[in-house]
Design a protein around this motif. Structure first.
Motif, PDB file in Angstrom:
ATOM      1  N   LYS A   1     -78.645  23.686   9.110  1.00 62.72           N
ATOM      2  CA  LYS A   1     -78.430  23.386   7.695  1.00 62.72           C
ATOM      3  C   LYS A   1     -78.466  24.661   6.857  1.00 62.72           C
ATOM      4  O   LYS A   1     -77.848  24.733   5.807  1.00 62.72           O
ATOM      5  N   ARG A   2     -79.217  25.652   7.333  1.00 59.63           N
ATOM      6  CA  ARG A   2     -79.402  26.875   6.560  1.00 59.63           C
ATOM      7  C   ARG A   2     -78.315  27.907   6.833  1.00 59.63           C
ATOM      8  O   ARG A   2     -78.470  29.079   6.524  1.00 59.63           O
TER       9      ARG A   2
ATOM     10  N   ARG B   1     -74.930  27.137   5.957  1.00 60.72           N
ATOM     11  CA  ARG B   1     -73.745  26.794   5.166  1.00 60.72           C
ATOM     12  C   ARG B   1     -74.022  26.809   3.663  1.00 60.72           C
ATOM     13  O   ARG B   1     -75.046  26.293   3.216  1.00 60.72           O
ATOM     14  N   LEU B   2     -73.095  27.400   2.922  1.00 53.41           N
ATOM     15  CA  LEU B   2     -73.231  27.511   1.472  1.00 53.41           C
ATOM     16  C   LEU B   2     -71.970  27.008   0.772  1.00 53.41           C
ATOM     17  O   LEU B   2     -70.858  27.192   1.257  1.00 53.41           O
TER      18      LEU B   2
ATOM     19  N   GLU C   1     -69.688  29.236   6.222  1.00 54.76           N
ATOM     20  CA  GLU C   1     -70.706  29.024   7.252  1.00 54.76           C
ATOM     21  C   GLU C   1     -70.899  30.338   8.003  1.00 54.76           C
ATOM     22  O   GLU C   1     -69.945  30.948   8.458  1.00 54.76           O
TER      23      GLU C   1
ATOM     24  N   PRO D   1     -78.680  31.826  10.295  1.00 58.19           N
ATOM     25  CA  PRO D   1     -79.303  31.422   9.033  1.00 58.19           C
ATOM     26  C   PRO D   1     -79.742  32.621   8.190  1.00 58.19           C
ATOM     27  O   PRO D   1     -79.701  32.566   6.961  1.00 58.19           O
TER      28      PRO D   1
ATOM     29  N   ALA E   1     -76.947  33.818   6.002  1.00 53.03           N
ATOM     30  CA  ALA E   1     -76.726  32.905   4.875  1.00 53.03           C
ATOM     31  C   ALA E   1     -77.777  33.117   3.791  1.00 53.03           C
ATOM     32  O   ALA E   1     -77.478  33.095   2.587  1.00 53.03           O
ATOM     33  N   GLN E   2     -79.028  33.337   4.202  1.00 51.44           N
ATOM     34  CA  GLN E   2     -80.106  33.560   3.242  1.00 51.44           C
ATOM     35  C   GLN E   2     -79.880  34.850   2.455  1.00 51.44           C
ATOM     36  O   GLN E   2     -80.078  34.898   1.233  1.00 51.44           O
TER      37      GLN E   2
ATOM     38  N   TYR F   1     -77.104  34.252  -0.035  1.00 57.05           N
ATOM     39  CA  TYR F   1     -77.582  33.383  -1.116  1.00 57.05           C
ATOM     40  C   TYR F   1     -78.407  34.169  -2.134  1.00 57.05           C
ATOM     41  O   TYR F   1     -78.308  33.956  -3.340  1.00 57.05           O
TER      42      TYR F   1
ATOM     43  N   SER G   1     -74.778  27.694  -3.526  1.00 60.09           N
ATOM     44  CA  SER G   1     -75.781  26.630  -3.370  1.00 60.09           C
ATOM     45  C   SER G   1     -75.749  26.132  -1.929  1.00 60.09           C
ATOM     46  O   SER G   1     -74.727  26.222  -1.251  1.00 60.09           O
ATOM     47  N   TRP G   2     -76.886  25.606  -1.464  1.00 62.05           N
ATOM     48  CA  TRP G   2     -76.988  25.128  -0.081  1.00 62.05           C
ATOM     49  C   TRP G   2     -76.314  23.768   0.076  1.00 62.05           C
ATOM     50  O   TRP G   2     -76.368  22.929  -0.819  1.00 62.05           O
TER      51      TRP G   2
END
Length: 304
Positions: free
Chosen positions: A163-164, A166-167, A214, A218, A221-222, A225, A239-240
C-alpha cells in the motif's frame, strides 16, 4: 516385521529422524523446531501445484506426530532398531550363507522375541499409530495452526507494505490544455525516478492534472511524498492510495494511458481502472517477491 502395513513400511524406510534432520536423542523442542523449519518451505498453501511438496508436508506431520508422543516414539525406535540389526546381519552374509537366510530369519525372530518380548514391535507401532489417528494429535494441530497464523501475519505485512508504494498525483491543468499543465509522462517519470525505480506510472486520459505512480520500494514512495513538489510554477500534490483495490472513487470512473505499459492498452488507446488494477496486482505477485517472503519466514521460524 513380516506383517507390516504399507504405511508402516514407508515410515521405517523413511527414517523420521533423518527426515527432520535430528538425532535419535533429540527432545520435543528440537523436533518441533526442525518441523517448523522444514514445513514452512513445503506448506501446501505455498505449493498448491506441487504434489511432491504436499507429500513431504504430510511426511513431516507424521514424523512430528509420532516422535513427540512417548509410546509411539518408543515403539518406532524399537522397529528402527530391529531394522538396523537386520540390515547389519544381512550385510555380513557372504554368498554361501545367503542360502541359509530363511534359517537366519527364524533365529532373528527368536532373538527379537527374547529382547522385546513376544509382541512384535512393528505391531505395537501400528497400534500406536492407529491410536494417534483416532485420538488426533493436539500438538500437531497446534503446530499447524501456528504455521497458518505465521504465514497470515507475513501476508498482512506484505500487503501493508504494498500500500505504501502507490501515490495519487494532482496538479492544475485546464481541460483543453494540450500540454496538461506542463506535465507529460516522460517528465513525471524522470521526476519520480530520482527517488527510486518507478514500476508503474499512469496519467489520466479523461481528466488533465491527474495521475498515479507506483514505486518498486515503499522507501522510494515515502521520499517522493515528503520531498517532491514538481514545477514551481505549477506544484503537484501527492496523496497515498489507501488500499490494494486501486484508486479512490473518482479514479475508478476514469481511464488511463501509460506508454510504459502500451502493450496492455486497448484498441481505443485507454486503460480502464480494472486494467490498472490488473497491472498492479501482477507486479505485486511477482515470484521474486514471494521468494523473499519465504526466505524471511525461514530466518524467523525460531521466533514463532
Amino acid at each position: 516385521m513380516e506383517n507390516m502395513s504399507t504405511e508402516l513400511e514407508d515410515l521405517v524406510k523413511l527414517n523420521l529422524y533423518d527426515l527432520l534432520q535430528v538425532s535419535c536423542t533429540a527432545g520435543n523442542k528440537e523436533i518441533q523446531s526442525a518441523y517448523r523449519k522444514k514445513a514452512l518451505s513445503c506448506h501446501p498453501d505455498k505449493n498448491p501445484d506441487n504434489p511432491e511438496a504436499v507429500k513431504l508436508f504430510q511426511q513431516l506431520s507424521k514424523a512430528l506426530e509420532i516422535l513427540t508422543d512417548g509410546p509411539a516414539r518408543t515403539a518406532y525406535d524399537k522397529v528402527l532398531k530391529a531394522k538396523k540389526a537386520h540390515e547389519l546381519r544381512n550385510a555380513e552374509l557372504d554368498s554361501k550363507r545367503r542360502k541359509l537366510k530363511k534359517d537366519l530369519e527364524t533365529r532373528e525372530k527368536a532373538a527379537r522375541e527374547e529382547e522385546f518380548g513376544s509382541v512384535d514391535p512393528a505391531k505395537t507401532l501400528q497400534e500406536e499409530i492407529e491410536r494417534l489417528r483416532k485420538e488426533g494429535s493436539k500438538l500437531l494441530e497446534e503446530e499447524q495452526e501456528l504455521l497458518r497464523k505465521h504465514m497470515q501475519k507475513k501476508e498482512a505485512v506484505f500487503s501493508e507494505e504494498e500500500k505504501r508504494k502507490r501515490l495519487k498525483i494532482k496538479w492544475k491543468a485546464e481541460k483543453a490544455d494540450p500540454l496538461n499543465g506542463g506535465y507529460t509522462y516522460e517528465f513525471l517519470h524522470k521526476v519520480f525516478n530520482k527517488y527510486g525505480e518507478v514500476s508503474c506510472l499512469i496519467i489520466s486520459s479523461k481528466k488533465n492534472g491527474s495521475g498515479l505512480v507506483e514505486f518498486l520500494l515503499p522507501t522510494a514512495a515515502q521520499l517522493a511524498y515528503e520531498n517532491e513538489s514538481g514545477l514551481s510554477s505549477n506544484p503537484i500534490q501527492l496523496s497515498w492510495i489507501p488500499s490494494n483495490q486501486g484508486s479512490n472513487e473518482r479514479f475508478q470512473q476514469e481511464s488511463y494511458v501509460s506508454p510504459k505499459d502500451s502493450e496492455t492498452v486497448k484498441a481505443e488507446g485507454v486503460l480502464t481502472s480494472k486494467d490498472y488494477e490488473s497491472i498492479v496486482l501482477m507486479k505485486l505477485r511477482q515470484s521474486e517477491e514471494r521468494k523473499q517472503i519465504i526466505e524471511e519466514m525461514m530466518k524467523n521460524q525460531d521466533t514463532i
